[in-house]
Design a protein around this motif. Structure first.
Motif, short mmCIF file in Angstrom:
data_model
loop_
_atom_site.label_atom_id
_atom_site.label_comp_id
_atom_site.label_asym_id
_atom_site.label_seq_id
_atom_site.Cartn_x
_atom_site.Cartn_y
_atom_site.Cartn_z
N CYS A 1 66.37 5.65 15.10
CA CYS A 1 65.62 6.46 14.06
C CYS A 1 64.31 5.90 13.81
CB CYS A 1 66.41 6.25 12.75
SG CYS A 1 67.97 7.21 12.95
N ILE A 2 63.31 6.42 14.70
CA ILE A 2 62.07 5.81 14.69
C ILE A 2 61.14 7.23 14.34
CG2 ILE A 2 62.40 3.90 16.15
CD1 ILE A 2 61.39 5.79 18.66
N SER A 3 61.33 8.19 13.97
CA SER A 3 60.50 9.48 13.75
C SER A 3 59.99 9.42 12.19
CB SER A 3 61.06 10.68 13.71
OG SER A 3 62.22 10.91 12.99
N LEU A 4 58.87 9.67 12.06
CA LEU A 4 58.42 9.62 10.63
C LEU A 4 58.75 10.71 9.77
CD1 LEU A 4 54.52 9.40 11.77
CD2 LEU A 4 55.98 7.61 10.98
N PRO A 5 58.71 10.68 8.73
CA PRO A 5 59.46 11.65 7.79
C PRO A 5 58.39 12.97 7.61
CG PRO A 5 58.39 9.93 6.34
CD PRO A 5 58.41 9.20 7.90
N THR A 6 59.14 14.05 7.38
CA THR A 6 58.14 15.36 7.54
C THR A 6 58.33 15.65 5.99
OG1 THR A 6 59.98 16.70 8.22
CG2 THR A 6 58.67 15.61 9.80
N HIS A 7 57.48 16.84 5.76
CA HIS A 7 57.82 17.53 4.38
C HIS A 7 59.17 17.80 4.17
CE1 HIS A 7 57.71 20.85 6.60
NE2 HIS A 7 58.06 21.70 5.61
N LEU B 1 58.41 28.37 0.54
CA LEU B 1 57.24 29.24 0.86
C LEU B 1 55.64 28.49 0.83
CD1 LEU B 1 55.56 32.06 0.95
CD2 LEU B 1 56.10 32.28 -1.19
N TYR B 2 55.65 27.92 -0.29
CA TYR B 2 54.45 27.01 -0.62
C TYR B 2 54.22 25.99 0.32
CZ TYR B 2 52.91 29.99 -4.36
OH TYR B 2 52.42 31.08 -5.19
N ALA B 3 55.43 25.19 0.70
CA ALA B 3 55.18 24.24 1.54
C ALA B 3 54.85 24.57 2.88
CB ALA B 3 56.60 23.43 1.74
N GLU B 4 55.25 25.78 3.46
CA GLU B 4 54.85 26.44 4.88
C GLU B 4 53.41 26.89 4.81
OE1 GLU B 4 57.06 29.16 6.87
OE2 GLU B 4 59.03 28.58 5.83
N LEU B 5 53.04 27.50 3.70
CA LEU B 5 51.76 27.82 3.54
C LEU B 5 50.76 26.44 3.55
CD1 LEU B 5 51.58 30.63 0.73
CD2 LEU B 5 51.00 30.73 3.14
N GLY B 6 51.27 25.58 2.94
CA GLY B 6 50.31 24.34 2.93
C GLY B 6 50.34 23.55 4.50
N LEU B 7 51.32 23.65 5.12
CA LEU B 7 51.44 23.23 6.53
C LEU B 7 50.50 24.18 7.11
CD1 LEU B 7 55.11 22.27 7.03
CD2 LEU B 7 53.26 20.77 7.11
N SER C 1 47.36 20.15 5.30
CA SER C 1 48.12 19.19 6.10
C SER C 1 47.70 18.10 6.66
CB SER C 1 48.68 20.23 7.18
OG SER C 1 47.64 20.77 8.07
N THR C 2 46.37 17.90 6.58
CA THR C 2 45.70 16.65 7.25
C THR C 2 45.28 15.70 6.27
OG1 THR C 2 43.63 17.74 7.34
CG2 THR C 2 44.90 17.59 9.36
N LYS C 3 45.13 16.33 4.88
CA LYS C 3 44.57 15.60 3.64
C LYS C 3 45.79 14.78 2.88
CE LYS C 3 41.18 16.04 0.13
NZ LYS C 3 40.38 17.08 -0.85
N TYR C 4 46.78 15.33 2.93
CA TYR C 4 48.08 14.69 2.04
C TYR C 4 49.16 14.28 2.90
CZ TYR C 4 45.25 16.97 -1.55
OH TYR C 4 44.26 17.26 -2.40
N TYR C 5 49.78 13.29 2.31
CA TYR C 5 51.09 12.87 3.08
C TYR C 5 52.23 13.93 3.01
CZ TYR C 5 49.33 7.98 3.23
OH TYR C 5 48.57 6.91 3.61
#
Length: 165
Positions: free
Chosen positions: A14-20, A47-53, A59-63
Motif C-alpha cells: 500500500c504505497i499510493s498517496l491518498p486522494t480526495h 459534485l463540488y469535489a468533482e468541480l474542484g478537481l 486541484s494544484t493549490k490544495y491538498y
C-alpha cells in the motif's frame, strides 16, 4: 533489492498517496448526520469535489483533504442556506476530525462556488459534470443553487500550511 521487498511487504504494498475520495467518505459520514437525506448531502459533496478537481488552480493549490473538506463545507452551505441559524462547520465534529477551521476551508470553498457559477453561466464542456448530477439516481442535486453568499464571507491568510504551494 531485498530491503525494498521487505519494506513493500511490511506495507502490504500500500504505497499510493491518498486522494480526495479517501477523505470524502469519512467527512461525508461526519457531516450527513444532521440531514434528513444523507444521500443528497453525499451527492452535493461529490459534485463540488468533482468541480474542484476539474479546476486546475483548486486541484494544484490544495491538498486532497482540504478539497474534500471544502466540498463538504459548500454542500452544507447549499443545504443550510439560512446560514445565520446553522453552524456550517461544527467544531465538535468537522473541525475536530478534519483538522481544518472554517476560515482555513473558506478560500477553497469560495473558489469552488465561483467555479460552479462560471460553469453555470457559460455553456462549457464542463457542464457535463453538472449534467451527471441532474439524474434522479444522484438525487438531482444539480438543481440546488450554488451558495453565492459564501463569496462575501471573510477568508483566511493561509498561515496554517493548508496549501501545497
Amino acid at each position: 533489492m531485498g530491503y525494498e521487498r521487505r519494506m513493500l511487504s511490511r506495507l502490504n504494498y500500500c504505497i499510493s498517496l491518498p486522494t480526495h475520495n479517501s477523505f470524502l467518505t469519512h467527512f461525508i459520514q461526519l457531516s450527513a448526520v444532521n440531514f434528513n437525506s444523507p444521500s443528497i448531502m453525499e451527492n452535493l459533496t461529490r459534485l463540488y469535489a468533482e468541480l474542484g478537481l476539474m479546476n486546475y488552480e483548486i486541484s494544484t493549490k490544495y491538498y486532497p483533504s482540504m478539497l474534500a473538506a471544502a466540498a463538504v463545507y459548500v454542500a452544507r452551505a447549499t443545504l443550510l442556506f439560512e446560514a445565520a441559524s446553522h453552524d456550517l462547520w461544527p467544531h465538535e465534529s468537522l473541525e475536530m476530525h478534519t483538522g481544518y477551521t472554517e476560515l482555513q476551508v473558506m478560500d477553497c470553498a469560495k473558489m469552488m462556488v465561483a467555479y460552479r457559477l462560471i460553469v453555470n453561466k457559460y455553456a462549457t464542456k464542463l457542464r457535463i459534470i453538472l449534467d451527471k448530477y441532474k439524474c434522479e439516481t444522484r438525487d438531482a442535486v444539480e438543481r440546488y443553487p450554488a451558495p453565492a453568499f459564501l463569496l462575501d464571507r471573510p477568508s483566511s491568510t493561509h498561515s496554517q500550511g493548508d496549501q501545497i504551494c
